[in-house]
Motif scaffolding. Structure first.
Motif, PDB file in Angstrom:
ATOM      1  N   VAL A 143       0.835  -1.204   0.000  1.00  0.00           N
ATOM      2  CA  VAL A 143       0.000   0.000   0.000  1.00  0.00           C
ATOM      3  C   VAL A 143       0.874   1.261   0.000  1.00  0.00           C
ATOM      4  CG1 VAL A 143      -0.375   0.127   2.506  1.00  0.00           C
ATOM      5  CG2 VAL A 143      -2.090   1.053   0.968  1.00  0.00           C
ATOM      6  N   ILE A 144       2.002   1.224   0.680  1.00  0.00           N
ATOM      7  CA  ILE A 144       2.941   2.357   0.631  1.00  0.00           C
ATOM      8  C   ILE A 144       3.533   2.455  -0.768  1.00  0.00           C
ATOM      9  CG2 ILE A 144       5.227   3.153   1.394  1.00  0.00           C
ATOM     10  CD1 ILE A 144       3.195   3.971   3.392  1.00  0.00           C
ATOM     11  N   PHE A 145       3.960   1.333  -1.319  1.00  0.00           N
ATOM     12  CA  PHE A 145       4.527   1.336  -2.675  1.00  0.00           C
ATOM     13  C   PHE A 145       3.534   1.948  -3.671  1.00  0.00           C
ATOM     14  CE2 PHE A 145       4.888  -0.564  -6.870  1.00  0.00           C
ATOM     15  CZ  PHE A 145       6.187  -0.198  -7.211  1.00  0.00           C
ATOM     16  N   ASP A 146       2.294   1.502  -3.613  1.00  0.00           N
ATOM     17  CA  ASP A 146       1.280   2.021  -4.530  1.00  0.00           C
ATOM     18  C   ASP A 146       1.083   3.524  -4.355  1.00  0.00           C
ATOM     19  OD1 ASP A 146       0.930  -0.537  -5.542  1.00  0.00           O
ATOM     20  OD2 ASP A 146      -0.895  -0.936  -4.373  1.00  0.00           O
ATOM     21  N   SER A 147       1.249   4.014  -3.145  1.00  0.00           N
ATOM     22  CA  SER A 147       1.061   5.435  -2.858  1.00  0.00           C
ATOM     23  C   SER A 147       2.222   6.307  -3.334  1.00  0.00           C
ATOM     24  CB  SER A 147       0.880   5.661  -1.360  1.00  0.00           C
ATOM     25  OG  SER A 147      -0.266   5.009  -0.897  1.00  0.00           O
ATOM     26  N   ILE A 148       3.442   5.754  -3.373  1.00  0.00           N
ATOM     27  CA  ILE A 148       4.617   6.594  -3.623  1.00  0.00           C
ATOM     28  C   ILE A 148       5.353   6.291  -4.926  1.00  0.00           C
ATOM     29  CG2 ILE A 148       5.006   7.017  -1.177  1.00  0.00           C
ATOM     30  CD1 ILE A 148       7.467   4.803  -2.833  1.00  0.00           C
ATOM     31  N   SER A 149       5.021   5.201  -5.593  1.00  0.00           N
ATOM     32  CA  SER A 149       5.829   4.761  -6.734  1.00  0.00           C
ATOM     33  C   SER A 149       5.918   5.789  -7.858  1.00  0.00           C
ATOM     34  CB  SER A 149       5.318   3.425  -7.275  1.00  0.00           C
ATOM     35  OG  SER A 149       3.992   3.555  -7.742  1.00  0.00           O
ATOM     36  N   ALA A 150       4.906   6.617  -8.031  1.00  0.00           N
ATOM     37  CA  ALA A 150       4.941   7.609  -9.106  1.00  0.00           C
ATOM     38  C   ALA A 150       5.742   8.854  -8.741  1.00  0.00           C
ATOM     39  CB  ALA A 150       3.505   8.018  -9.474  1.00  0.00           C
ATOM     40  N   VAL A 151       6.007   9.062  -7.442  1.00  0.00           N
ATOM     41  CA  VAL A 151       6.658  10.310  -7.036  1.00  0.00           C
ATOM     42  C   VAL A 151       8.034  10.137  -6.393  1.00  0.00           C
ATOM     43  CG1 VAL A 151       4.566  11.702  -6.824  1.00  0.00           C
ATOM     44  CG2 VAL A 151       5.304  10.320  -4.889  1.00  0.00           C
ATOM     45  N   VAL A 152       8.269   9.020  -5.737  1.00  0.00           N
ATOM     46  CA  VAL A 152       9.573   8.788  -5.112  1.00  0.00           C
ATOM     47  C   VAL A 152      10.381   7.917  -6.057  1.00  0.00           C
ATOM     48  CG1 VAL A 152      10.810   7.827  -3.135  1.00  0.00           C
ATOM     49  CG2 VAL A 152       8.627   8.998  -2.786  1.00  0.00           C
ATOM     50  N   LYS A 153      11.413   8.485  -6.625  1.00  0.00           N
ATOM     51  CA  LYS A 153      12.194   7.800  -7.660  1.00  0.00           C
ATOM     52  C   LYS A 153      13.494   7.237  -7.082  1.00  0.00           C
ATOM     53  CE  LYS A 153       9.263   8.687 -10.890  1.00  0.00           C
ATOM     54  NZ  LYS A 153       8.350   7.673 -11.315  1.00  0.00           N
ATOM     55  N   VAL A 154      13.398   6.070  -6.496  1.00  0.00           N
ATOM     56  CA  VAL A 154      14.567   5.331  -6.024  1.00  0.00           C
ATOM     57  C   VAL A 154      14.371   3.875  -6.445  1.00  0.00           C
ATOM     58  CG1 VAL A 154      15.032   6.827  -4.037  1.00  0.00           C
ATOM     59  CG2 VAL A 154      13.543   4.854  -3.765  1.00  0.00           C
ATOM     60  N   PRO A 155      15.452   3.140  -6.598  1.00  0.00           N
ATOM     61  CA  PRO A 155      15.299   1.725  -6.952  1.00  0.00           C
ATOM     62  C   PRO A 155      14.587   0.964  -5.830  1.00  0.00           C
ATOM     63  CG  PRO A 155      17.613   2.420  -7.075  1.00  0.00           C
ATOM     64  CD  PRO A 155      16.839   3.549  -6.495  1.00  0.00           C
ATOM     65  N   ILE A 156      13.612   0.157  -6.199  1.00  0.00           N
ATOM     66  CA  ILE A 156      12.862  -0.635  -5.233  1.00  0.00           C
ATOM     67  C   ILE A 156      12.864  -2.078  -5.719  1.00  0.00           C
ATOM     68  CG2 ILE A 156      10.607  -1.041  -4.173  1.00  0.00           C
ATOM     69  CD1 ILE A 156      10.044   1.951  -4.449  1.00  0.00           C
ATOM     70  N   ASP A 157      13.286  -2.982  -4.846  1.00  0.00           N
ATOM     71  CA  ASP A 157      13.241  -4.415  -5.141  1.00  0.00           C
ATOM     72  C   ASP A 157      11.939  -4.971  -4.598  1.00  0.00           C
ATOM     73  OD1 ASP A 157      15.833  -4.424  -6.235  1.00  0.00           O
ATOM     74  OD2 ASP A 157      16.723  -4.710  -4.247  1.00  0.00           O
ATOM     75  N   ASP A 158      11.249  -5.743  -5.413  1.00  0.00           N
ATOM     76  CA  ASP A 158      10.014  -6.388  -4.979  1.00  0.00           C
ATOM     77  C   ASP A 158      10.383  -7.627  -4.179  1.00  0.00           C
ATOM     78  OD1 ASP A 158       7.607  -7.713  -4.629  1.00  0.00           O
ATOM     79  OD2 ASP A 158       6.914  -7.335  -6.667  1.00  0.00           O
ATOM     80  N   GLY A 159      10.108  -7.588  -2.893  1.00  0.00           N
ATOM     81  CA  GLY A 159      10.420  -8.715  -2.016  1.00  0.00           C
ATOM     82  C   GLY A 159       9.359  -9.788  -2.034  1.00  0.00           C
ATOM     83  N   GLY A 160       8.285  -9.562  -2.783  1.00  0.00           N
ATOM     84  CA  GLY A 160       7.215 -10.553  -2.862  1.00  0.00           C
ATOM     85  C   GLY A 160       6.381 -10.588  -1.596  1.00  0.00           C
ATOM     86  N   LEU A 161       5.444 -11.528  -1.604  1.00  0.00           N
ATOM     87  CA  LEU A 161       4.585 -11.692  -0.434  1.00  0.00           C
ATOM     88  C   LEU A 161       5.388 -12.287   0.708  1.00  0.00           C
ATOM     89  CD1 LEU A 161       1.344 -13.139  -2.059  1.00  0.00           C
ATOM     90  CD2 LEU A 161       1.710 -10.837  -1.177  1.00  0.00           C
ATOM     91  N   ARG A 162       5.105 -11.838   1.897  1.00  0.00           N
ATOM     92  CA  ARG A 162       5.782 -12.326   3.100  1.00  0.00           C
ATOM     93  C   ARG A 162       4.756 -12.773   4.119  1.00  0.00           C
ATOM     94  NH1 ARG A 162      11.333 -10.686   3.574  1.00  0.00           N
ATOM     95  NH2 ARG A 162      11.944 -10.226   1.437  1.00  0.00           N
ATOM     96  N   GLU A 163       5.087 -13.817   4.846  1.00  0.00           N
ATOM     97  CA  GLU A 163       4.260 -14.194   5.994  1.00  0.00           C
ATOM     98  C   GLU A 163       4.792 -13.422   7.194  1.00  0.00           C
ATOM     99  OE1 GLU A 163       3.244 -18.151   7.016  1.00  0.00           O
ATOM    100  OE2 GLU A 163       3.133 -18.768   4.919  1.00  0.00           O
ATOM    101  N   LEU A 164       3.901 -12.736   7.859  1.00  0.00           N
ATOM    102  CA  LEU A 164       4.271 -11.953   9.022  1.00  0.00           C
ATOM    103  C   LEU A 164       3.622 -12.558  10.260  1.00  0.00           C
ATOM    104  CD1 LEU A 164       3.720  -8.389   7.508  1.00  0.00           C
ATOM    105  CD2 LEU A 164       5.862  -9.671   7.651  1.00  0.00           C
ATOM    106  N   LYS A 165       4.407 -12.730  11.293  1.00  0.00           N
ATOM    107  CA  LYS A 165       3.926 -13.324  12.525  1.00  0.00           C
ATOM    108  C   LYS A 165       2.693 -12.582  13.046  1.00  0.00           C
ATOM    109  CE  LYS A 165       5.336 -14.122  17.261  1.00  0.00           C
ATOM    110  NZ  LYS A 165       6.365 -13.860  18.247  1.00  0.00           N
ATOM    111  N   GLY A 166       1.614 -13.329  13.254  1.00  0.00           N
ATOM    112  CA  GLY A 166       0.411 -12.779  13.834  1.00  0.00           C
ATOM    113  C   GLY A 166      -0.427 -11.919  12.897  1.00  0.00           C
ATOM    114  N   ILE A 167      -0.043 -11.829  11.609  1.00  0.00           N
ATOM    115  CA  ILE A 167      -0.782 -11.001  10.652  1.00  0.00           C
ATOM    116  C   ILE A 167      -1.388 -11.930   9.594  1.00  0.00           C
ATOM    117  CG2 ILE A 167      -0.655  -9.094   9.005  1.00  0.00           C
ATOM    118  CD1 ILE A 167       0.123  -8.210  11.830  1.00  0.00           C
ATOM    119  N   PRO A 168      -2.710 -11.972   9.492  1.00  0.00           N
ATOM    120  CA  PRO A 168      -3.313 -12.866   8.480  1.00  0.00           C
ATOM    121  C   PRO A 168      -3.024 -12.395   7.059  1.00  0.00           C
ATOM    122  CG  PRO A 168      -5.019 -11.682   9.740  1.00  0.00           C
ATOM    123  CD  PRO A 168      -3.694 -11.257  10.270  1.00  0.00           C
TER     124      PRO A 168
END
Length: 168
Positions: A143-168
């Motif tokens: 959601v942050i990426f979608d919000s800033i990708s058009a305006v913040v111009k730095v290289p971003i690596d897509d880390g893919g989906l992650r499982e986060l402890k306690g987060i469905p």
């Protein structure tokens, strides 16, 4: 725009939550507690100053980490980039024992402020994704990426989906 619901000092807002942490802080504290504490205080002052400069607010210190929020996703990411670059630049003149490797996680979500504290899934997600960041790195949610990708111009690596402890 702030969406507020006030019941017993409670305010709800949409915020970019920034969570920082020091890699291996427990090991560093065990090796030299006083030196590590001085380095944490020193780095927190730098991070807090940059946070304020970019319109953010520090909610609290969590030992070796900070919990901050911004009302702008763009400002949160820009501030995080400046934080990491500034800490890296400052480390050039320091001995290895005086260098802390910070990781930063950022997520955009509705949060609740109650009596000066901040709560909600956004805080939990930001704290979980910071551990996915490499030392000196920043991990942002989709959601942050979608919000800033058009305006913040730095290289971003897509880390893919992650499982986060306690987060469905």
């Amino acid at each position: 725009m702030v969406n507020t619901t006030n019941t017993s000092n409670q305010t709800n807002i949409l915020a970019a939550i920034v969570f920082t942490d020091v890699k291996d802080s427990t090991r560093l504290m065990t090796a030299n507690r006083n030196r590590t504490l001085q380095a944490i205080v020193r780095d927190h002052q730098t991070l807090e100053s940059i946070c304020t400069k970019y319109g953010g607010k520090v909610v609290k210190s969590l030992g070796d980490g900070l919990l901050m929020y911004f009302t702008s996703a763009e400002n949160s990411v820009t501030a995080a980039i400046v934080m990491q670059r500034t800490l890296a630049d400052l480390s050039l003149d320091r001995s290895p024992e005086d260098i802390l490797e910070h990781r930063i996680g950022i997520h955009l979500s509705d949060v609740v402020f109650i009596n000066g504290d901040i709560m909600g899934d956004g805080v939990n997600i930001a704290s979980r994704i910071q551990s996915c960041a490499k030392p000196w790195g920043i991990c942002i949610s989709r959601v942050i990426f979608d919000s800033i990708s058009a305006v913040v111009k730095v290289p971003i690596d897509d880390g893919g989906l992650r499982e986060l402890k306690g987060i469905p």
